[in-house]
Design an enzyme around this catalytic site. Structure first.
Site, PDB file in Angstrom:
ATOM      1  CE  LYS A 201      -3.713   2.116   2.382  1.00  0.00           C
ATOM      2  NZ  LYS A 201      -4.531   2.023   3.140  1.00  0.00           N
ATOM      3  NE  ARG A 211      -5.979   9.479   3.704  1.00  0.00           N
ATOM      4  CZ  ARG A 211      -4.971   9.816   3.256  1.00  0.00           C
ATOM      5  NH1 ARG A 211      -4.408  11.018   3.097  1.00  0.00           N
ATOM      6  NH2 ARG A 211      -3.500   8.503   3.127  1.00  0.00           N
ATOM      7  CE  LYS A 224      -4.039   8.015   6.775  1.00  0.00           C
ATOM      8  NZ  LYS A 224      -5.038   7.048   7.046  1.00  0.00           N
ATOM      9  CD  GLU A 240       5.750  -4.441   3.541  1.00  0.00           C
ATOM     10  OE1 GLU A 240       4.895  -4.666   4.268  1.00  0.00           O
ATOM     11  OE2 GLU A 240       6.368  -2.423   3.631  1.00  0.00           O
ATOM     12  CE  LYS A 255      -5.913   1.462  -0.537  1.00  0.00           C
ATOM     13  NZ  LYS A 255      -6.390   1.742   1.168  1.00  0.00           N
ATOM     14  CB  SER A 281     -11.272   7.067  -3.623  1.00  0.00           C
ATOM     15  OG  SER A 281     -10.619   7.984  -2.824  1.00  0.00           O
ATOM     16  CE1 TYR A 319     -14.855   3.270  -2.414  1.00  0.00           C
ATOM     17  CE2 TYR A 319     -12.840   2.908  -3.870  1.00  0.00           C
ATOM     18  CZ  TYR A 319     -13.787   2.973  -2.664  1.00  0.00           C
ATOM     19  OH  TYR A 319     -13.004   3.478  -1.456  1.00  0.00           O
TER      20      TYR A 319
HETATM   21  C1  PBG Z   1      -7.669   3.259   5.183  1.00  0.00           C
HETATM   22  C2  PBG Z   1      -7.946   3.201   4.121  1.00  0.00           C
HETATM   23  C3  PBG Z   1      -7.796   3.846   2.990  1.00  0.00           C
HETATM   24  C4  PBG Z   1      -8.123   3.185   2.061  1.00  0.00           C
HETATM   25  C5  PBG Z   1      -8.644   2.180   2.187  1.00  0.00           C
HETATM   26  N1  PBG Z   1      -8.531   1.669   3.320  1.00  0.00           N
HETATM   27  C6  PBG Z   1      -7.007   5.440   3.166  1.00  0.00           C
HETATM   28  C7  PBG Z   1      -5.774   5.693   3.760  1.00  0.00           C
HETATM   29  O1  PBG Z   1      -4.914   4.732   3.608  1.00  0.00           O
HETATM   30  O2  PBG Z   1      -5.460   6.648   3.821  1.00  0.00           O
HETATM   31  C8  PBG Z   1      -8.090   4.499   0.817  1.00  0.00           C
HETATM   32  C9  PBG Z   1      -9.105   3.269  -0.437  1.00  0.00           C
HETATM   33  C10 PBG Z   1      -9.386   4.778  -1.355  1.00  0.00           C
HETATM   34  O3  PBG Z   1      -9.109   5.858  -1.790  1.00  0.00           O
HETATM   35  O4  PBG Z   1     -10.162   4.294  -2.069  1.00  0.00           O
HETATM   36  N2  PBG Z   1      -6.206   2.298   6.062  1.00  0.00           N
END
Ligand code: PBG
Length: 326
Positions: A201, A211, A224, A240, A255, A281, A319
């Site tokens: 990730k 968010r 993050k 990882e 991701k 997203s 989505y």
């Molecule tokens: C949180 C999480 C995130 C997403 C899924 N789980 C956001 C982040 O790490 O800030 C993102 C999903 C998306 O953007 O569609 N742990």
């Protein structure tokens, strides 16, 4: 071996008709490949739009019926639940994550009671929807604590699994959490519960609309980058994945999706395990806004999803899952 050359060989021959193109296609997309994310909100009979995600909604638990029924009808194998937690329930420690009556737990219970095993339920393991600072773990003096966070995540995972969650999906990027969670699930006789690790990730700008959807955007302090991966890195993704596989992950996730096709391919080539991609997203909203403004047409959706499969993904969190016709 590729033989022949022009003019004997004309690659356009097989592209001439739709039937012929279909015949030689190397990849295709079906509903079985898709996982539908669903945002949950408190209250009764609510379906709320999300400003930064056109056509995506937050549902109160009692409104899940038609969404899930539609997904089952299409043949979508699994949904992923994400809570929009009320600000007053958020605190420094993300305590609401361990409340057996929280939104996600009620969502799992509702779906499993009504639909049994006709559809899988997957839940994020991470604290960000529940913390007042918007981070996935415990924050102390500008530092995200690893091992202390893992202890809480382990409890969150066991709780969700006890409620009926089929697939536990740690998305927090703490070190060592997969092994700890696997052990805790097994001790609690939850050895059939799967773990889908968000193993790779990246710290990404493409998470913005998500968010907003879960209500952590305005709260997030800093970024993050100390736990999610640096987008400049590639080999690190193999480290990882290899750790998470050793610790007991059944499936791994890469991701975001489209900016990371090379990573999906690399992971798939190196580990013969199920790999999923998350079309996040920001990717969704970019495509959706492009379609709504007539900049690109809606075939771009299938093209973007198929590219993830072509790169090696076995399935895709998107989505668009409930919106497209295949
Ligand atoms: C949180 C999480 C995130 C997403 C899924 N789980 C956001 C982040 O790490 O800030 C993102 C999903 C998306 O953007 O569609 N742990």
């Amino acid at each position: 071996m590729i033989t022949g050359k022009y003019p004997n060989l004309r690659l356009r021959r097989s592209r001439k008709y739709a039937w012929s193109r279909r015949l030689i296609q190397e990849n295709s997309l079906s509903y079985s490949d898709l996982i539908l994310p669903i945002f949950l909100i408190e209250g009764k009979n609510k379906k709320e739009s999300i400003k930064s995600m056109p056509n995506v909604f937050r549902y109160s638990v009692d409104r899940l019926n038609s969404v899930i029924a539609k997904a089952i009808n299409k043949g979508i194998p699994m949904v992923a639940l994400f809570p929009h937690t009320e600000t007053k329930k958020k605190d420094e420690y993300g305590s609401e994550a361990l409340n057996p009556d929280n939104l996600v737990c009620r969502g799992i219970e509702y779906i499993k009671r009504k639909f049994k095993n006709k559809i899988g339920v997957m839940c994020d393991v991470a604290l960000d929807p529940y913390t007042s600072h918007g981070h996935d773990g415990l924050l102390k003096k500008n530092n995200i604590l690893n091992d202390e966070t893992v202890e809480i995540l382990t409890k969150q995972a066991v709780l969700q699994a006890k409620m009926g969650c089929d697939v536990i999906a740690p998305s927090d990027m703490m070190d060592g959490r997969i092994g700890k969670i696997r052990k805790a699930l097994d001790i609690n006789n939850l050895n059939d519960v799967q773990i889908l690790s968000y193993a790779v990730k990246f710290s990404s700008s493409f998470y913005g609309p998500f968010r907003d959807a879960v209500g952590s955007k305005k709260l997030l302090k800093g970024d993050k980058k100390t736990y999610q991966m640096d987008f400049r890195n590639s080999d690190e993704s193999l480290r990882e994945v290899s750790l998470d596989v050793k610790e007991g992950a059944d499936i791994v996730m890469v991701k975001p999706g489209m900016p990371y096709l090379d990573i999906i391919k690399k992971v798939k080539d190196n580990f013969k395990i199920p790999v999923l991609a998350y079309q996040v997203s920001g990717e969704y909203s970019l495509i959706m806004n492009g379609i709504n403004k007539n900049i690109i047409n809606k075939d771009s959706i299938i093209e973007s999803l198929t590219s993830l499969k072509r790169a090696g993904a076995n399935g895709i969190v998107t989505y668009f899952a409930n919106q497209i016709d295949l």
